[in-house]
Design a protein around this motif. Structure first.
Motif, short mmCIF file in Angstrom:
data_model
loop_
_atom_site.label_atom_id
_atom_site.label_comp_id
_atom_site.label_asym_id
_atom_site.label_seq_id
_atom_site.Cartn_x
_atom_site.Cartn_y
_atom_site.Cartn_z
N GLY A 153 0.81 -1.21 0.00
CA GLY A 153 0.00 0.00 0.00
C GLY A 153 0.85 1.26 0.00
N GLY A 157 0.86 4.26 -2.94
CA GLY A 157 0.70 5.68 -2.68
C GLY A 157 1.95 6.48 -3.02
N GLY A 293 -12.44 0.94 -3.78
CA GLY A 293 -11.21 1.15 -4.52
C GLY A 293 -11.45 1.76 -5.89
N PHE A 297 -9.82 5.50 -6.66
CA PHE A 297 -8.79 5.67 -7.69
C PHE A 297 -9.30 6.51 -8.86
N VAL A 396 -5.77 3.10 1.04
CA VAL A 396 -5.34 2.06 0.11
C VAL A 396 -4.92 0.78 0.84
N GLN A 423 -9.65 -0.88 -9.81
CA GLN A 423 -8.93 0.36 -9.52
C GLN A 423 -8.40 1.00 -10.79
#
Length: 500
Positions: A153, A157, A293, A297, A396, A423
């Motif tokens: 995750g 990011g 998600g 996104f 996330v 996503q």
């Protein structure tokens, strides 16, 4: 639909862990970071690319959205291919394809060839990414798995948010005429290095299933439906009204979507593996995580692109200055993603709920500040980007961990692939919608970049708001199940391992 026998979680947890698992994780994370970096690294190079190759608005949108579209379409079938064959071999093929496409994009003499290379890059990234989640599911268990997913995750990011800064540095290094090519060439040495060490460090796992169908008809129907959704959003020019676009294609896309679902049911009744795991779609935790998600996104990915256009084209910032502006988001997201990996078992969906509220607040602050800023805009926006990034890191990682917690390791590639597909398709559609709004507002306001940014930001906030609704719904569902005295039937829906 026929599936492989479910693995016994208790028996799997008793097996000794792979001693090389953390080194293997480093290898797949390097490749995963490379593919995710390309979601945003190209953003700051777009103005110089546009000038150097005389690219129009449609070219720019295809260069950005084409990557995410191809990425999302191949994720599930390539996840299944990794489940059925050697995951290491599939991973290495994806890295090789991504590396070659990156070199081709850097050498491209016109926007059309760059767009084609970007689609091939997306295919390579779509091959790589489900293998990453598959390796994590197969190599890690318990707390180690939660820690590995927190690293995953943080990588998502950090890679997405740090892309503009790295892109700005490369454009500054290579100059206006060659800098945008360096943005693509930077992947080549990374890809070669990953290929050289992957065979040595990644486990040569025995495939879980052989001879299964990859559902080519399902892939074709799904890809065609998503393409027709994107087409009227991407095929437009600045100044042209949105009403002039071929919106009738959306009706065809809906028909293809219905045909896709009917085909999947028919294909599954024949005992074949479907493109989407229909059984997972009956598990509420998976559906909520998938939906969360997708919408997050859809808004999150476009933020860096529209801010970059506002700063570089509207305010004449350099590529490096534009990249530095969004760096606080990257820092905040990386820190909170690592922290959330240790908190997810205790707080569960509460992390995502709070994170989404913070992200929305940060974006609203940017929207409110922009019209009143006259100098040092990037510096003044930095605190709001930091706040939004801190919130994003709490979205996330917990969502990946909670959504995949009950997925059978034997189906790790396809289960993770479905989540990643949602996503990436969300990213492609979100970028297309938001860019269409951005360019349309520029045309109607005669080049008011602040107003175009404001309109686009409100759409990203709306997408984050929808994601928040799904997070709250899942939180309420989990809380209700915890209070219910009635026993849960594991065969119908596995009890959640994590607290709400």
């Amino acid at each position: 639909m026929t599936t492989a026998p479910a693995a016994d979680p208790a028996r799997a947890d008793q097996a000794p862990p792979d001693p090389s698992r953390w080194r293997a994780l480093a290898v797949v994370m390097a490749a995963g970071a490379m593919t995710l970096l390309d979601v945003s690294i190209v953003n700051v190079a777009l103005p110089t690319l546009r000038e150097g190759l005389q690219a129009d608005d449609s070219d720019i949108q295809w260069i950005v959205a084409g990557y995410s579209l191809a990425f999302g379409v191949v994720l599930v079938p390539m996840g299944r291919l990794g489940d059925a064959r050697s995951r290491r071999s599939v991973f290495m093929i994806g890295v090789a394809l991504f590396t070659l496409a990156s070199a081709a994009a850097g050498l491209a003499p016109n926007p059309t060839l760059i767009s084609v290379a970007r689609v091939i890059q997306g295919v390579g990234g779509g091959i790589i990414t489900p293998q990453v989640s598959g390796f994590i599911q197969n190599l890690f268990r318990g707390r180690d798995r939660a820690k590995a997913f927190s690293i995953f995750g943080a990588t998502i990011g950090l890679s997405t948010a740090a892309g503009p800064l790295l892109g700005g540095l490369l454009v500054a290094l290579g100059g206006e005429s060659f800098g945008w090519r360096l943005v693509f060439f930077v992947n080549v040495p990374i890809g070669i290095a990953v290929i050289l060490v992957a065979r040595k460090l990644l486990p040569a796992d025995a495939p879980a299933k052989r001879g299964q169908s990859l559902d080519p008809v399902g892939v074709a129907l799904f890809a065609a439906a998503v393409l027709l959704v994107l087409w009227p959003l991407v095929e437009g020019t600045q100044g042209a009204p949105l009403s002039s676009r071929p919106w009738w294609l959306l009706g065809v896309a809906v028909a293809l979507g219905v045909a896709f679902l009917l085909w999947e049911r028919s294909w599954g009744r024949r005992g074949k593996e479907t493109l989407i795991n229909l059984r997972l779609l009956k598990v509420p935790a998976y559906i909520f995580g998938l939906s969360l998600g997708t919408f997050y996104f859809a808004g999150f990915t476009a933020i860096f692109l529209i801010v970059t256009l506002y700063l570089q084209v509207g305010l004449h910032y350099s590529a490096l200055q534009a990249g530095l502006t969004t760096t606080p988001f990257a820092v905040g997201a990386a820190v909170s993603a690592l922290v959330s990996g240790r908190l997810v078992e205790r707080f569960g969906r509460w992390l995502a709920v709070c994170g989404l509220v913070v992200v929305g607040g940060g974006l609203l602050a940017i929207d409110l500040l922009v019209p009143h800023l006259s100098g040092m805009v990037g510096l003044k926006l930095a605190p709001a980007f930091l706040v939004a990034g801190l919130g994003g890191g709490f979205v996330v990682t917990p969502n990946v961990t909670l959504t995949l917690a009950e997925v059978d390791p034997a189906e790790a590639g396809s289960g993770g692939g479905m989540l990643q597909t949602a996503q990436r398709v969300g990213s492609a559609i979100g970028v297309a919608v938001i860019l269409a709004q951005f360019f349309a507002t520029l045309g109607s306001t005669r080049g008011d970049y602040a107003e175009a940014l404001s309109v686009a930001l409100r759409t990203t906030v709306a997408a984050v708001g929808v994601a928040l609704l799904f997070a709250v719904a899942d939180l309420l569902r989990r809380t209700s199940h915890q209070r219910s005295p009635e026993p849960q039937h594991a065969a119908e829906e596995p009890a959640p391992r994590h607290a709400a």
